[in-house]
Design an enzyme around this catalytic site. Structure first.
Site: not given
Ligand SMILES: *[C@@H]1O[C@H](CO)[C@@H](O)[C@H](O)[C@H]1NC(C)=O
Ligand SMILES: *[C@@H]1O[C@H](CO)[C@@H](O)[C@H](O)[C@H]1NC(C)=O
Ligand SMILES: *[C@@H]1O[C@H](CO)[C@@H](O)[C@H](O)[C@H]1NC(C)=O
Ligand SMILES: *[C@@H]1O[C@H](CO)[C@@H](O)[C@H](O)[C@H]1NC(C)=O
Length: 711
Positions: A99, A262
């Protein structure tokens, strides 16, 4: 992580439908009120990126493996204050690093983890960054231990890298040298803020368009629940492609990053009531959580970040391709999870053994989307079948994700830097033999006033004169530089190559190059890049500019190199915003940007660009006359024969300026600078030389802060 598997829906709502309602209640919040308190914080102030201390020698001496060892120990030492999922902080660190880096956008090079502005607003309060304050808190002891040798930017990325490695994943290497910003101002154009509304507005939040990077304000990429929270994987796939491409990622990089990311960790959304107030709203206890009771409220199994709940794989702290295998092995059914959001659970395929157990995993709409697009589906199949292919694709895409904003290879420090990658636009080394630049200068000076067959000359007082065209060529070559991501510039002379040679503003620059070609041919070891810059300097010196500094040693990009991603300077309807934003992106001060507007201009080149002419028909002399003409005349809008909007001096024949010239007169700060230049020509010449020399040499990197042209 698609990235916003971690977005906080409660905050999303704040920014969309209920904006007004919530705004009325909260003393501190995103949106208009904050904007009004910070009117044009960047665009009205001098463009300055405030940096913290950067000690290059200390960074060079840093033992990166020692930091990694400390990080690995920290990852498995779960703290009561913030218990680690599965006893391992690795996934949290990967999310933080992603992020921090994932705010990068191609349109103007802004965003990315260089600067570590995730520590500041607006980024620290983004819905996608819920609870990352806890992750940075966990790293603080390590930051203290290494001090100035380890910037926050480097630490955050190294924590992500080390987390991947410590869970068995592939890492290409580490480019150290991120310099921390002292505040979050450089992220204001990422929004939400007034700067962002001026530079990159978004009319429908959730469908934000380029130049914004993300589809949704305060998320990193797209809404993982689907566009505008509609759980439709087929609608989601094209949005993923569009948004990842704005972040410089192609299809295989996109799929490798989503599925590789993921492979680790889980989503958090234990209850529907959200994470609580963000750091801007409640700096003393941000995101306290609202799920659960007692000392574990908002922590561990009660954590709320994105509002989804569950892991993607059965072993979320081990690197593998199970994510892709899972996607293909089951059918996926949408349901509303405990956090109140649509997520997907596995169901057995028709041909499966009915005795098979279903694993306790989930997918998000953006994951299921990878099955609904034929190109993505092929990549899912490839990565499910071939772990090595995934390792290669993920490690390269991850390195690009976390390094793209740092510019060329020559800005990387440390002993773990991988070889130059395509996204770093590597150049061949400059020729070993250095030409006699004095002799080259002499040849250029002569060429200024000798007719070349390559280009019908611009007569001035009936005599040939190429000076304004040489200066224009050098400027067009160098001014593609952006300090936001250290790309562009004249080194490499890529103005000769596609795509730059075909930009409309570079019309006829190939012909100007042809004028210079005989000089190139007669000096072995002379590169186009050096010749272009030296021709600009020489023309300006001939035009009485003072203090042009030349620093040779550029090299030329190979003409068969794959096209390098550079974007032309942005054009805005509002020319005030354009002048300021371009200056900020190029790294010029406002004084320098204003001074450079007085550059000698070829009337014939102005006509090639579609204008009726220039403000003077005698471009052989650089002076403050430009500002006098600008301030002393009244101007009216006219449309040129070629359809360009331009400004004509009232009551004068053949005196034209461009709307962005007039912006200097319209803006009070710029007008004050222009007035000073009218009354003090030394101030003008000084600012001009400072800006020109800066642009010509901005891309001559020597480490993250150094420049090989400065002693
Ligand atoms: C995406 O870019 C990478 C790195 O340049 C390259 O290896 C890969 O082949 C590209 N993939 C596609 C689908 O173009
Ligand atoms: C969280 O829930 C899981 C599964 O129910 C359980 O195994 C684990 O111990 C819980 N963790 C905490 C910190 O309560
Ligand atoms: C798996 O991918 C690697 C890397 O692309 C390739 O070299 C290898 O041949 C592939 N293996 C199979 C079985 O296709
Ligand atoms: C002249 O053009 C400028 C720049 O596009 C525009 O902002 C302004 O409104 C125009 N003025 C008139 C009188 O048309």
């Amino acid at each position: 992580m698609t990235v916003a598997s971690f977005l906080a829906p409660a905050l999303l709502l704040v920014l969309t439908a209920q904006a007004l309602h919530v705004a009325a209640k909260c003393p501190f919040h995103f949106g208009r009120a904050r904007v009004d308190e910070n009117v044009g914080a960047v665009l009205q102030a001098e463009p300055r990126r405030m940096l913290l201390t950067f000690d290059e020698a200390a960074v060079q001496k840093l033992d990166i493996n020692a930091v990694k060892a400390d990080l690995k120990a920290l990852f498995v030492d779960s703290q009561e204050s913030w218990p680690a999922d599965f006893g391992h902080y690795g996934p949290l660190m990967i999310r933080m690093a992603w992020h921090c880096a994932g705010s990068y956008r191609l349109s103007d090079g802004r965003g990315g983890c260089d600067g570590a502005r995730q520590r500041f607003d607006p980024e620290r309060s983004w819905a996608d960054n819920v609870n990352l304050d806890k992750a940075r808190g966990l790293l603080w002891p390590i930051k203290q231990k290494y001090g100035d040798a380890l910037s926050w930017g480097d630490l955050i990325i190294l924590a992500g890298d080390t987390a991947i490695e410590s869970m068995g994943g592939p890492i290409l290497g580490f480019c150290a040298g991120r310099i921390d910003d002292a505040d979050g101002a450089a992220s204001l154009p990422l929004g939400p803020s007034l700067d962002q509304e001026m530079v990159a507005p978004c009319s429908v939040n959730g469908e934000c368009e380029a130049p914004l990077g993300a589809s949704t304000m305060s998320l990193i990429y797209v809404n993982p629940e689907g566009p505008l929270a509609v759980p439709d994987p087929e609608l989601s796939a094209p949005q993923i492609r569009e948004v990842f491409s704005r972040m410089a990622m192609n299809d295989s990089e996109t799929v490798a990053l989503i599925g590789g990311g993921h492979a680790f960790g889980k989503t958090h959304g234990a209850c529907p009531t959200g994470p609580g107030p963000n750091p801007m709203q409640q700096p003393w206890n941000p995101w306290p959580g609202t799920c659960g009771e007692g000392p574990m409220k908002g922590k561990g199994n009660n954590t709320f970040t994105s509002g989804f709940e569950g892991p993607w794989t059965t072993n979320p702290i081990r690197w593998d391709n199970e994510y892709f295998v899972n996607l293909l092995k089951y059918d996926w059914k949408v349901y509303v999870g405990p956090g109140g959001h649509h997520q997907w659970e596995p169901v057995l395929k028709e041909d499966a053994d009915p005795e098979d157990d279903l694993p306790d995993i989930i997918m998000l709409t953006t994951d299921v989307a990878l099955l609904k697009d034929p190109i993505y589906l092929e990549l899912v199949k490839l990565f499910a079948a071939n772990q090595t292919a995934l390792d290669i694709a993920f490690s390269h895409a991850w390195y690009k994700l976390v390094t793209r904003d740092m510019g060329p290879y020559s800005r990387c420090l440390g002993d773990q830097v991988p070889p130059p990658q395509p996204f770093q636009a590597p150049l061949p080394p400059p020729p070993a033999k250095i030409p006699d630049y004095k002799a080259v200068t002499k040849a250029i000076t002569k060429a200024l006033r000798v007719i070349s067959p390559a280009l019908p000359y611009d007569p001035v007082n009936g005599k040939p004169y190429y000076g304004a065209l040489f200066a224009t060529l050098a400027w067009q070559c160098a001014s593609s530089f952006r300090q936001t991501d250290y790309t562009g510039g004249c080194n490499g002379a890529r103005i000769r190559l596609a795509p730059q040679k075909d930009w409309p503003q570079n019309v006829a620059m190939d012909k100007v190059l042809k004028v210079l070609e005989p000089i190139k041919d007669s000096f072995p070891g002379l590169t186009y890049a050096d010749l272009i810059v030296l021709a600009g300097n020489t023309a300006l010196t001939d035009a009485k500019a003072k203090g042009m500094r030349f620093c040779g040693g550029r090299s030329d990009a190979d003409s068969d190199e794959p096209p390098v991603t550079v974007t032309p300077q942005r054009v805005f309807n509002d020319k005030l915003v354009q002048l300021k934003d371009n200056a900020i992106v190029m790294g010029l001060t406002f004084r320098e940007a204003v001074a450079l507007k007085a550059m000698i201009r070829s009337p014939s080149q102005q006509q090639r660009l579609g204008y009726s002419g220039s403000w003077t028909d005698n471009p052989t002399r650089l002076s403050n006359e430009f500002f006098k003409v600008l301030l002393d005349n009244d101007w009216v809008n006219v449309t040129s024969a070629a359809g360009q909007l331009e400004m004509k001096a009232v009551g004068k024949e053949g005196v034209y300026m461009m709307p962005c010239d007039l912006a200097i007169k319209w803006d009070p700060v710029f007008a004050a600078i222009a007035q000073e230049f009218v009354t003090d020509s030394t101030a003008f010449y000084t600012a001009f030389a400072s800006g020109w020399n800066k642009m010509m040499n901005a891309d001559r990197f020597k480490g993250p802060a150094g420049n090989e042209c400065k002693s």
